[in-house]
Design an enzyme around this catalytic site. Structure first.
Site, PDB file in Angstrom:
ATOM      1  CB  CYS A   1      -2.126  -2.554   5.420  1.00 46.66           C
ATOM      2  SG  CYS A   1      -3.780  -1.819   5.260  1.00 46.66           S
TER       3      CYS A   1
ATOM      4  CE  LYS B   1      -3.552  -4.237   1.252  1.00 46.94           C
ATOM      5  NZ  LYS B   1      -4.250  -3.513   2.295  1.00 46.94           N
TER       6      LYS B   1
ATOM      7  CB  VAL C   1       2.437   2.610   4.882  1.00 49.68           C
ATOM      8  CG1 VAL C   1       3.834   3.189   4.845  1.00 49.68           C
ATOM      9  CG2 VAL C   1       1.719   2.849   3.562  1.00 49.68           C
ATOM     10  CB  THR C   2       0.386   2.144   8.736  1.00 48.65           C
ATOM     11  OG1 THR C   2      -0.794   1.443   9.177  1.00 48.65           O
ATOM     12  CG2 THR C   2      -0.029   3.389   7.967  1.00 48.65           C
TER      13      THR C   2
ATOM     14  CD  GLN D   1       3.944 -14.449  22.598  1.00 40.89           C
ATOM     15  OE1 GLN D   1       3.496 -15.545  22.932  1.00 40.89           O
ATOM     16  NE2 GLN D   1       3.173 -13.446  22.210  1.00 40.89           N
TER      17      GLN D   1
ATOM     18  CE  LYS E   1      -8.101  -0.595   7.232  1.00 40.47           C
ATOM     19  NZ  LYS E   1      -8.096   0.606   6.348  1.00 40.47           N
TER      20      LYS E   1
ATOM     21  CG  ASP F   1      -1.951  -1.143   1.174  1.00 43.29           C
ATOM     22  OD1 ASP F   1      -1.899  -1.950   0.235  1.00 43.29           O
ATOM     23  OD2 ASP F   1      -2.754  -1.233   2.122  1.00 43.29           O
TER      24      ASP F   1
ATOM     25  CD  GLU G   1      -7.136  -0.021   3.025  1.00 44.26           C
ATOM     26  OE1 GLU G   1      -6.024   0.142   3.546  1.00 44.26           O
ATOM     27  OE2 GLU G   1      -8.208   0.134   3.636  1.00 44.26           O
TER      28      GLU G   1
HETATM   29  N1  TIU Z   1      -2.599   0.434   4.305  1.00 43.71           N
HETATM   30  C1  TIU Z   1      -3.049   0.694   5.524  1.00 43.71           C
HETATM   31  O1  TIU Z   1      -2.364   0.497   6.509  1.00 43.71           O
HETATM   32  N2  TIU Z   1      -4.326   1.236   5.625  1.00 43.71           N
HETATM   33  C2  TIU Z   1      -4.731   2.077   6.628  1.00 43.71           C
HETATM   34  O2  TIU Z   1      -5.861   2.532   6.651  1.00 43.71           O
HETATM   35  N3  TIU Z   1      -3.779   2.389   7.558  1.00 43.71           N
HETATM   36  C3  TIU Z   1      -3.911   3.301   8.575  1.00 43.71           C
HETATM   37  O3  TIU Z   1      -3.013   3.353   9.407  1.00 43.71           O
HETATM   38  N4  TIU Z   1      -4.976   4.091   8.630  1.00 43.71           N
END
Ligand code: TIU
Length: 230
Positions: free
Chosen positions: A165, A132, A160-161, A205, A135, A27, A75
């Site tokens: 995701c 997609k 990210v993030t 872990q 997430k 993303d 996304e």
């Molecule tokens: N790609 C992804 O992480 N989508 C999000 O909406 N991330 C946020 O941190 N909002």
């Protein structure tokens, strides 16, 4: 049998088998990294994510030079929003919601400028792009089938993030039997503390979801592989 390259990582060295591994870049879209997109609409400071761009460029260049598999994800939703769950649509108190018109087109809608991958990391021919709706990159996509068809067993995950995701995708991958290496400097969050915690959750872990490493160690390992004298 593919050669094995040990990559320094936590909680232990990652046994990278390059021919059975894919670089999965999650993303890295304008909607998350540039002003006016979905991330900003949610009230986030997009500059927090931009630190991951240069490390991703270096890793992507080395990965491509070694001739290895690259997968990109985005996304987003259909223009008719038929695949957008009402609960996801309602979520957040932002003035701009998914599907609304923003400065880079309709927010998080496929085909719009903001939905596309940033120019610095733009896919090249032959690199699958997974669109997609959620997430995780496995939910409601053909990612698992594509990876199986390519004989991929290991995912090197960036993007990210970190805690949203990237983490969701690594958890989905872990349950499907993939070994995942999250690349710390190639991931980012709007919240630095969530970035750190998101990475620790993966390697804690004894590697409950996988491994965490850095791009320099991966680049060094795959560069040795492509060096005939190594
Ligand atoms: N790609 C992804 O992480 N989508 C999000 O909406 N991330 C946020 O941190 N909002």
């Amino acid at each position: 049998m593919d050669n094995m390259l040990p990559v320094s990582a936590a909680p232990s060295a990652f046994a990278l088998r390059p021919a059975q591994s894919a670089l999965v870049i999650i993303d890295m879209q304008r909607d998350f990294l540039e002003p006016g997109g979905f991330g900003a609409a949610l009230g986030n400071d997009v500059s927090q994510l931009r630190r991951a761009i240069a490390p991703n460029q270096r890793l992507l260049a080395a990965w491509r030079a070694a001739g290895l598999t690259v997968i990109h994800t985005r996304e987003g939703h259909r223009p008719d929003l038929a695949d957008l769950p009402p609960a996801k649509h309602r979520r957040g108190d932002a003035p701009l919601k998914i599907g609304d018109a923003g400065p880079m087109g309709r927010i998080l809608v496929r085909g719009e400028a903001g939905h596309d991958i940033i120019a610095e990391l733009y896919p090249i021919a032959g690199e699958p792009v997974i669109d997609k709706p959620g997430k995780g990159a496995f939910f409601a996509t053909d990612l698992h089938a594509i990876l199986q068809n390519l004989g991929i067993a290991q995912l090197v995950v960036t993007g990210v993030t970190t805690e949203v995701c990237v983490n969701t995708t690594i958890r989905e991958a872990n349950d499907r039997g993939y070994d995942c290496l999250a690349v710390a400097d190639c991931c980012a969050s709007y919240f630095p503390e969530f970035h750190e915690a998101g990475l620790r959750m993966i390697s804690a872990q004894g590697g409950i979801f996988g491994w965490v490493g850095n791009s320099a160690a991966i680049i060094e390992a795959i560069s040795q592989r492509s060096d005939p004298d190594a």
